[in-house]
Design an enzyme around this catalytic site. Structure first.
Site, PDB file in Angstrom:
ATOM      1  N   ASP A  98     -23.440 -13.469   3.726  1.00 17.11           N
ATOM      2  CA  ASP A  98     -24.485 -14.049   4.562  1.00 17.11           C
ATOM      3  C   ASP A  98     -24.650 -13.139   5.784  1.00 17.11           C
ATOM      4  OD1 ASP A  98     -25.766 -15.417   6.597  1.00 17.11           O
ATOM      5  OD2 ASP A  98     -24.537 -17.221   6.448  1.00 17.11           O
ATOM      6  N   GLN A 113     -26.383 -13.443  10.769  1.00 20.29           N
ATOM      7  CA  GLN A 113     -25.974 -13.197  12.149  1.00 20.29           C
ATOM      8  C   GLN A 113     -25.658 -11.718  12.396  1.00 20.29           C
ATOM      9  OE1 GLN A 113     -26.281 -14.484  15.519  1.00 20.29           O
ATOM     10  NE2 GLN A 113     -26.062 -16.174  14.079  1.00 20.29           N
ATOM     11  N   LYS A 131     -33.900 -14.302  13.213  1.00 19.78           N
ATOM     12  CA  LYS A 131     -32.738 -13.909  14.036  1.00 19.78           C
ATOM     13  C   LYS A 131     -32.876 -12.465  14.506  1.00 19.78           C
ATOM     14  CE  LYS A 131     -29.969 -17.627  13.089  1.00 19.78           C
ATOM     15  NZ  LYS A 131     -28.819 -18.007  12.304  1.00 19.78           N
TER      16      LYS A 131
HETATM   17  C1  LIG Z   1     -28.662 -18.801  11.278  1.00 20.48           C
HETATM   18  C2  LIG Z   1     -27.627 -18.663  10.263  1.00 20.48           C
HETATM   19  C3  LIG Z   1     -27.792 -19.212   8.986  1.00 20.48           C
HETATM   20  C4  LIG Z   1     -28.984 -20.045   8.600  1.00 20.48           C
HETATM   21  O1  LIG Z   1     -30.156 -19.327   8.647  1.00 20.48           O
HETATM   22  P1  LIG Z   1     -31.560 -20.086   8.433  1.00 20.48           P
HETATM   23  O2  LIG Z   1     -32.550 -19.104   8.936  1.00 20.48           O
HETATM   24  O3  LIG Z   1     -31.499 -21.344   9.244  1.00 20.48           O
HETATM   25  O4  LIG Z   1     -31.673 -20.362   6.978  1.00 20.48           O
HETATM   26  C5  LIG Z   1     -26.793 -19.006   8.071  1.00 20.48           C
HETATM   27  N1  LIG Z   1     -25.692 -18.313   8.374  1.00 20.48           N
HETATM   28  C6  LIG Z   1     -25.494 -17.763   9.584  1.00 20.48           C
HETATM   29  C7  LIG Z   1     -24.262 -16.971   9.851  1.00 20.48           C
HETATM   30  C8  LIG Z   1     -26.456 -17.917  10.579  1.00 20.48           C
HETATM   31  O5  LIG Z   1     -26.269 -17.387  11.782  1.00 20.48           O
END
Ligand SMILES: *Cc1c(COP(=O)(O)O)cnc(C)c1O
Length: 404
Positions: free
Chosen positions: A198, A201, A224
């Site tokens: 993931d 971030q 983000k």
């Molecule tokens: C923000 C975030 C998510 C979720 O992202 P969405 O844009 O809300 O789907 C998942 N994992 C991490 C580490 C994040 O910072």
């Protein structure tokens, strides 16, 4: 090289006031702000060439399709993705993870094991729990230490020939920890397990190279990293994407439809059912252009200066504790002051125009680990300044005086 005044001038929202005070925006880990260059791209789309893509023979549709596919190529180049059809547009990281979790049900059976890190966002926990419930596979957790780092020795012990999948974030949104994902990927591959990282971030701070990482899946949310909400990507290795069944049925994702049988479209369309967020996709490409023009090297070193400065200043406050690593992390500081609820600090900071996040940051297991209700999280971006950190530090001192 790094002209902070010029950069700040690109972000119109930074000029506004909140509660009569200049906005200090330190909630970048929840969503970043949007530069005028990206806003202009969205406006230009709706003003000049708004049309559905991949369908019409008419000129507007062609222009929109070209711009959308060009954005896909920009994303491909940015993350060093081998083939453009390995970039699947999604509504964001959550959507991308659900796509994979849903599809993996076809490859998982009772007795299989799925490993997930203790540092995960709920969006990287719940879909796997749903997958395990559906398949009878077992979810195992890579534990963390009080230093906010994963216990890698235990991770290596947990790996076995039963492990099918490993899930971990690149950077923890709650603590800023940068996880040793290359070590995780290589070790998982040795036992034949696939890995989803993931990157939501990490993407605003680190330019990931998915081929060098040899990762199977990598997810990103545009909002983000200076892009709009409601758009992101799933990167998947071609082999995996071909094997995974489609996630949603609908228009755009089919080759032939009869009532007896439907055959699916080729990648990436197999996973892109329905009309996508066209303006958002194009703007995501523009956001990458913007960030690359500033430069990820310059961003990393500037943000690290902010992080060091803020860590030092905050730790001078009596009773203030920072959770997780203090350095070698992304520019996120999660803290509490002894005896004060994080929500109360956040409320006072808001009165002073300072936006921080309070609560569990969608990572409740981490809060349970530290046995706290939540933290105050200040997360910095390359458009923030040391002067703003001074405002935060004074605000936290004021909150402490008022609440203790
Ligand atoms: C923000 C975030 C998510 C979720 O992202 P969405 O844009 O809300 O789907 C998942 N994992 C991490 C580490 C994040 O910072």
């Amino acid at each position: 090289m790094f002209d902070i005044a010029k950069i700040r001038n690109d972000f119109p929202i930074l000029k506004r006031e909140v509660n009569g005070k200049p906005l200090v925006y330190f909630d970048n880990a929840a969503t970043s702000q949007t530069p005028q260059q990206v806003i202009d791209v969205i406006v230009d789309y709706y003003q000049n060439y708004n049309a559905n893509i991949h369908r019409g023979v008419h000129s507007l549709s062609q222009e929109a399709t070209d711009a959308y596919e060009q954005a896909r190529q920009k994303i491909q180049e940015h993350f060093n993705i081998a083939k453009s059809h390995e970039v699947i547009f999604t509504s964001g990281t959550t959507d991308a993870i659900n796509l994979v979790a849903n599809g993996f049900a076809a490859f998982i059976k009772q007795g299989d094991e799925v490993l997930v890190s203790a540092l995960e966002h709920h969006s990287n926990i719940v879909p796997w729990q749903m997958l395990c419930e559906k398949t009878g596979a077992q979810l195992k957790v890579i534990p963390m230490g009080t230093d906010g780092q994963l216990k890698m020795d235990i991770f290596h012990e947990l790996l076995s020939d039963k492990t099918r999948l490993v899930f971990c974030n690149h950077v923890s949104n709650a603590l800023g920890t940068i996880n040793p994902i290359k070590e995780i990927i290589d070790a998982a591959h040795k036992v034949g397990a696939a890995v989803l990282i993931d990157g939501a971030q990490a993407a605003p701070h680190i330019k990931a190279d998915v081929q060098e990482l040899d990762v199977d899946f990598y997810t990103v949310s545009a909002h983000k990293m200076c892009g709009p909400t409601g758009v992101g990507i799933l990167y998947g290795k071609e082999d995996w994407l071909n094997k995974l069944p489609p996630y949603q049925g609908g228009g755009e994702m089919i080759a032939e439809v009869t009532f007896e049988e439907t055959t699916y479209a080729d990648l990436p369309h197999k996973f892109e059912a329905g009309t996508p967020n066209i303006a958002g996709g194009i703007a995501f490409g523009a956001a990458l252009d913007y960030m690359n023009a500033v430069g990820f090297g310059a961003i990393a070193s500037y943000e690290n200066d902010l992080l060091e400065y803020a860590t030092k200043k905050l730790l001078e406050i009596d009773g203030l504790k920072i959770y997780g690593p203090l350095e070698g992390k992304a520019s996120v500081i999660s803290f509490n002051i002894q005896g004060i609820h994080p929500y109360d600090i956040g409320t006072i900071l808001d009165k002073l125009g300072i936006a921080v996040r309070t609560g569990h940051h969608c990572a409740q297991p981490i809060m349970d680990f530290y046995q706290i209700p939540g933290t105050v999280r200040a997360s910095f971006s390359f458009y923030n300044t040391k002067e703003e950190i001074d405002v935060l530090v004074e605000g936290v001192k004021k909150a402490r005086m008022m609440l203790q």
